[in-house]
Design an enzyme around this catalytic site. Structure first.
Site, mmCIF file in Angstrom:
data_model
loop_
_atom_site.group_PDB
_atom_site.id
_atom_site.type_symbol
_atom_site.label_atom_id
_atom_site.label_comp_id
_atom_site.label_asym_id
_atom_site.label_seq_id
_atom_site.Cartn_x
_atom_site.Cartn_y
_atom_site.Cartn_z
ATOM 1 N N LEU A 99 -81.974 -4.018 -18.408
ATOM 2 C CA LEU A 99 -82.368 -3.903 -19.814
ATOM 3 C C LEU A 99 -82.366 -5.249 -20.515
ATOM 4 C CD1 LEU A 99 -80.352 -0.720 -20.862
ATOM 5 C CD2 LEU A 99 -82.768 -0.862 -20.241
ATOM 6 N N GLY A 100 -81.613 -6.193 -19.984
ATOM 7 C CA GLY A 100 -81.544 -7.499 -20.621
ATOM 8 C C GLY A 100 -80.719 -8.468 -19.807
ATOM 9 N N LYS A 101 -80.862 -9.731 -20.134
ATOM 10 C CA LYS A 101 -80.143 -10.787 -19.430
ATOM 11 C C LYS A 101 -79.591 -11.763 -20.443
ATOM 12 C CE LYS A 101 -80.659 -14.099 -15.628
ATOM 13 N NZ LYS A 101 -81.596 -14.650 -14.616
ATOM 14 N N PHE A 104 -73.835 -14.720 -19.988
ATOM 15 C CA PHE A 104 -72.644 -14.360 -19.225
ATOM 16 C C PHE A 104 -72.868 -13.214 -18.246
ATOM 17 C CE2 PHE A 104 -71.165 -15.926 -23.433
ATOM 18 C CZ PHE A 104 -70.677 -17.145 -22.989
ATOM 19 N N GLY A 105 -74.070 -12.663 -18.194
ATOM 20 C CA GLY A 105 -74.327 -11.563 -17.279
ATOM 21 C C GLY A 105 -75.564 -10.783 -17.669
ATOM 22 N N ASN A 106 -75.642 -9.546 -17.187
ATOM 23 C CA ASN A 106 -76.826 -8.718 -17.392
ATOM 24 C C ASN A 106 -76.448 -7.340 -17.924
ATOM 25 O OD1 ASN A 106 -78.494 -10.766 -16.150
ATOM 26 N ND2 ASN A 106 -77.700 -10.067 -14.175
ATOM 27 N N LYS A 122 -73.107 -3.123 -19.311
ATOM 28 C CA LYS A 122 -73.122 -4.570 -19.521
ATOM 29 C C LYS A 122 -72.176 -5.222 -18.513
ATOM 30 C CE LYS A 122 -72.678 -7.735 -23.512
ATOM 31 N NZ LYS A 122 -72.417 -7.730 -24.972
ATOM 32 N N ASP A 216 -72.087 -11.769 -38.224
ATOM 33 C CA ASP A 216 -73.262 -12.281 -37.504
ATOM 34 C C ASP A 216 -74.400 -11.260 -37.508
ATOM 35 O OD1 ASP A 216 -74.686 -14.227 -36.152
ATOM 36 O OD2 ASP A 216 -73.972 -13.613 -34.174
#
EC number: 2.7.11.1
Length: 361
Positions: A99-101, A104-106, A122, A216
């Site tokens: 789903l995303g990169k 610190f990881g995927n 995650k 944020d």
């Protein structure tokens, strides 16, 4: 790191693996066995675990070797049965597409095998977290996000770890990252912007009641749920501050309020400033103080050098102007955002506000 995905609501039903046909990603994730304690001093994360909710699986597929997954997403008000408390390992999940990169990881689409529960998994590498010195930030994110329960805040169900990785079990938001949607359209119309603003204000009000400051808020940290509703997704810079007074510099440049740029103490009202910047970006397509250099951006922020394009309505300009005030006490409270005439006239929010019920307790 929020996962980046913009897909059809029903498309998450595809490409799950059976144990006999594990994907490459799943085979890689299975290499390290689960260990019951963190292997580094800095990995002593939150001890309390939240229970994972259950989704009833759909009827079995008639196609041999395929796992049927329900296409229905549950309502936020649905009473979901609780799974028994237990330790999880990567072998408890079918791993789907990425789903995303992030740095610190995927993040992967995943399904818990026993209860067929769809989620986003995650996967963070301990070595990278240690290298950047952000273990404390992850620890804080887990502690805060796992205790929040609001329809416009992404749920963190649980976490587990092995020798090299930390796994966060997150709510899956089928419509993906709001920033990607904003890029696609250039800017949002008043109806969609007002709807998002009401949802955001309600979620932030819920956080502030619990002494949580996000710090944020920006499009990259917002996802969209099954019905397109906004979900605050990244609490990496958030803080639980009972005194509500902080001095740390954090957040994103375009969204920094004057008090943070000037190094003054700040409180939950930094989120009000961010909400004003976000509303402007929804309607215009760029932040209000965007400039060629950081120095110029800082100057415009501390001087509240706010310029509106001619196509903005008087109502939207009034809301933004009341949020983007130099003095924090003068900023419009979150209840005022939800009750603002422009928001009430344009918002098409499906869910009722949560803040009314929390105040009555």
């Amino acid at each position: 790191m929020s996962y980046k995905e913009n897909l059809n609501p029903s498309s998450y039903t595809s490409k799950f693996t059976t144990p006999s046909s594990a994907t490459a990603a799943q085979r890689v994730l299975r290499k390290e066995p689960y260990v019951s304690t963190f292997t580094t001093p800095s990995d002593n994360l939150l001890a309390q675990r939240t229970q994972l909710s259950r989704i009833t699986p759909s009827a079995s597929s008639s196609v041999p070797g395929r796992v049927a997954v329900s296409t229905e997403m549950p309502s936020q008000n649905t009473a979901l049965a609780e799974m028994p408390k237990r330790k999880f390992t990567i072998d408890d999940f079918d791993i789907g597409r990425p789903l995303g990169k992030g740095k610190f990881g995927n993040v992967y689409l995943a399904r818990e095998k026993q209860n067929k529960f769809i989620m986003a998994l995650k996967v963070l590498f301990k070595s990278q977290l240690e290298k950047e010195g952000v273990e404390h930030q992850l620890r804080r994110e887990i502690e805060i996000q796992s205790h929040l329960r609001h329809p416009n805040i992404l749920r963190m169900y649980n976490y587990f770890h092995d020798r090299k990785r930390i796994y966060l079990m997150l709510e899956f938001a089928p419509r993906g990252e709001l920033y990607k949607e904003l890029q696609k359209h250039g800017r949002f119309d008043e109806q969609r912007s007002a709807t998002f603003m009401e949802e955001l204000a309600d979620a932030l009000h819920y956080c502030h009641e619990r002494k949580v400051i996000h710090r944020d808020i920006k499009p990259e940290n917002l996802l969209m749920g099954y019905k397109g509703e906004l979900k605050i997704a990244d609490f990496g810079w958030s803080v639980h501050a009972p005194s509500l007074r902080r001095r740390t510099m954090c957040g994103t440049l375009d969204y920094l309020p004057p008090e943070m740029i000037e190094g003054k103490t700040h409180d939950e009202k930094v989120d009000l400033w961010c909400a004003g910047v976000l509303c402007y970006e929804f309607l215009v397509g760029m932040p209000p103080f965007d400039s060629p250099s950081h120095t110029e951006t800082h100057r415009r922020i501390v001087n509240v050098d706010l310029k509106f394009p001619p196509f903005l309505s008087d109502g939207s300009k009034d809301l933004i102007s009341k949020l983007l005030r130099y003095h924090p006490p003068q900023r419009l409270p979150l209840k005022g955002v939800m009750e603002h005439p422009w928001v009430k006239a344009n918002s098409r929010r499906v869910l009722p506000p949560v803040y009314q019920s929390t105040q009555s307790k």
